[in-house]
Design a protein around this motif. Structure first.
Motif, mmCIF file in Angstrom:
data_model
loop_
_atom_site.group_PDB
_atom_site.id
_atom_site.type_symbol
_atom_site.label_atom_id
_atom_site.label_comp_id
_atom_site.label_asym_id
_atom_site.label_seq_id
_atom_site.Cartn_x
_atom_site.Cartn_y
_atom_site.Cartn_z
ATOM 1 N N PHE A 72 0.820 -1.217 0.000
ATOM 2 C CA PHE A 72 0.000 0.000 0.000
ATOM 3 C C PHE A 72 0.862 1.278 0.000
ATOM 4 N N PRO A 102 -1.537 7.992 -5.298
ATOM 5 C CA PRO A 102 -2.099 8.107 -3.943
ATOM 6 C C PRO A 102 -3.453 7.429 -3.781
ATOM 7 N N VAL A 103 -4.164 7.195 -4.911
ATOM 8 C CA VAL A 103 -5.478 6.532 -4.822
ATOM 9 C C VAL A 103 -5.324 5.018 -4.628
ATOM 10 N N VAL A 104 -4.113 4.492 -4.902
ATOM 11 C CA VAL A 104 -3.800 3.063 -4.719
ATOM 12 C C VAL A 104 -4.812 2.209 -5.492
ATOM 13 N N LEU A 138 -10.575 -9.675 3.880
ATOM 14 C CA LEU A 138 -10.127 -8.401 4.441
ATOM 15 C C LEU A 138 -10.883 -7.991 5.690
ATOM 16 N N ARG A 139 -11.603 -8.931 6.304
ATOM 17 C CA ARG A 139 -12.300 -8.590 7.548
ATOM 18 C C ARG A 139 -12.409 -9.855 8.390
ATOM 19 N N PRO A 140 -12.512 -9.687 9.703
ATOM 20 C CA PRO A 140 -12.644 -10.868 10.557
ATOM 21 C C PRO A 140 -13.962 -11.602 10.268
ATOM 22 N N LYS A 185 -17.406 -10.219 10.903
ATOM 23 C CA LYS A 185 -17.851 -9.052 10.124
ATOM 24 C C LYS A 185 -18.300 -9.427 8.716
ATOM 25 N N GLU A 217 -21.072 -0.143 2.572
ATOM 26 C CA GLU A 217 -20.637 -0.643 3.889
ATOM 27 C C GLU A 217 -21.555 -0.113 4.992
ATOM 28 N N HIS A 233 -17.141 -2.920 9.089
ATOM 29 C CA HIS A 233 -15.727 -3.109 9.425
ATOM 30 C C HIS A 233 -15.010 -1.764 9.291
ATOM 31 N N TRP A 274 -11.963 -1.129 6.912
ATOM 32 C CA TRP A 274 -12.322 -1.055 5.503
ATOM 33 C C TRP A 274 -12.849 0.342 5.174
ATOM 34 N N ARG A 292 -9.948 2.653 5.012
ATOM 35 C CA ARG A 292 -9.151 2.472 3.799
ATOM 36 C C ARG A 292 -9.795 3.186 2.609
ATOM 37 N N GLN A 325 -8.725 6.537 0.342
ATOM 38 C CA GLN A 325 -8.578 6.517 -1.122
ATOM 39 C C GLN A 325 -9.475 7.568 -1.774
ATOM 40 N N ALA A 343 -7.899 10.915 -1.290
ATOM 41 C CA ALA A 343 -6.712 11.032 -2.148
ATOM 42 C C ALA A 343 -7.115 11.367 -3.581
#
Lengths: 197, 197
Positions: A23, A31-33, A99-101, A104, B96, B106, B109, B112, B116, B119
């Protein structure tokens, strides 16, 4: 994008930087990744696969991966739209699971996007039955065939068992034939730097 | 897409069908339930705003909303890429927050994608400072200005307070000027049928 640039004979270097593990490194480039990101020779930073390829087709390549006849163009755009939707739904499943537990994870959301994913591939398979795509070269595949083949491979790699192989024989055959082409072998799915000069 | 089709003078009818409340109705038009979806005169179903507009520009319109000079095209593609990324991140925040019970939200998320989103707008504002976009007409805005203005309006409507107005004076002014144009007034954000013949 890499396979299309190879097919268009546009020189580029591909650096595989993860939008998760990498990242910070990615954010210094964009910067927007957002992957894929393209850095042009003058430093201009582009993102979105369709937009990057729009630039390549307009400015960098003498050829094109799109048909000229209106009905053929419409069918190709439809195929790419279905395949991009399938990639998006695949990514949404990967994100929800990875990307989450576990507590969730929202099962109705997974059901929704899985249904959309299967609908996209059902449409693609039906279209292929009505009008097969030639897979003897990237030029024959065109952007439609390239995107459909890449999408199928991506989905099968990332969410195996979600879209049944036996219900999509034409997509499976298209993908297998495409993966054997030089451009697909030169830019395989996953890690690794691809350079074409 | 509606604003660009109006600017390109392409006849169409827009039917606002929700991908949530209208899921079943939408799925009868496009089983993937992906907005925007375009049904062409011959029944071909397209999806993805960039691909729908690629068809319109290639086949249906005598004009174009893209500049011809390579450097200008690259800058416009960059703007559209940033604006589409901002729309995607806005939608991810809306989903979300709105499509799952509170205990399934979450926070990492949300952090994140909010980062973005900010940005993308920071880059757009910086680009506008370096090179302003004229907003006296859709032709002057081009696809870059149209997409940037629509994205800003969408984000401010759907996740107000998330991207600070005072830090983005150029985007706010661009959006305000664009919203006053006839094409933007004819295809306002939200419900309602838009038709242009």
């Amino acid at each position: 994008v890499a396979i299309s640039l190879l097919a268009l004979d546009v020189p580029f270097t591909h650096r595989p930087v993860s939008v998760f593990r990498g990242f910070d490194e990615f954010s210094r480039i964009n910067p927007v990744v957002k992957a894929p990101t393209a850095v042009l020779d003058d430093g201009t930073v582009l993102m979105d696969s369709s937009l990057i390829l729009q630039y390549a087709e307009a400015e960098a390549a003498p050829g094109t991966l799109w048909p000229g006849a209106p009905a053929d163009l419409a069918r190709s755009l439809r195929t790419v739209g279905l395949a991009l939707a399938a990639c998006e739904k695949t990514a949404q499943i990967v994100y929800e699971r990875g990307l989450r537990p576990a507590e969730k994870v929202h099962a109705p959301w997974l059901d929704r996007v899985t249904g959309q994913l299967r609908a996209a591939y059902a449409e693609l398979e039906r279209d292929l039955a009505a009008q097969p795509l030639a897979a003897e070269s990237c030029a024959a595949l065109g952007q439609a065939g390239i995107t459909a083949a890449v999408a199928w491979h991506f989905t099968q790699q990332r969410v195996p068992g979600t879209v049944a192989l036996q219900a999509h024989p034409r997509l499976a055959a298209l993908s297998a034939a495409a993966e054997a082409l030089p451009e697909f072998r030169a830019a395989p799915y996953g890690e690794g730097t691809v350079a074409a000069q």
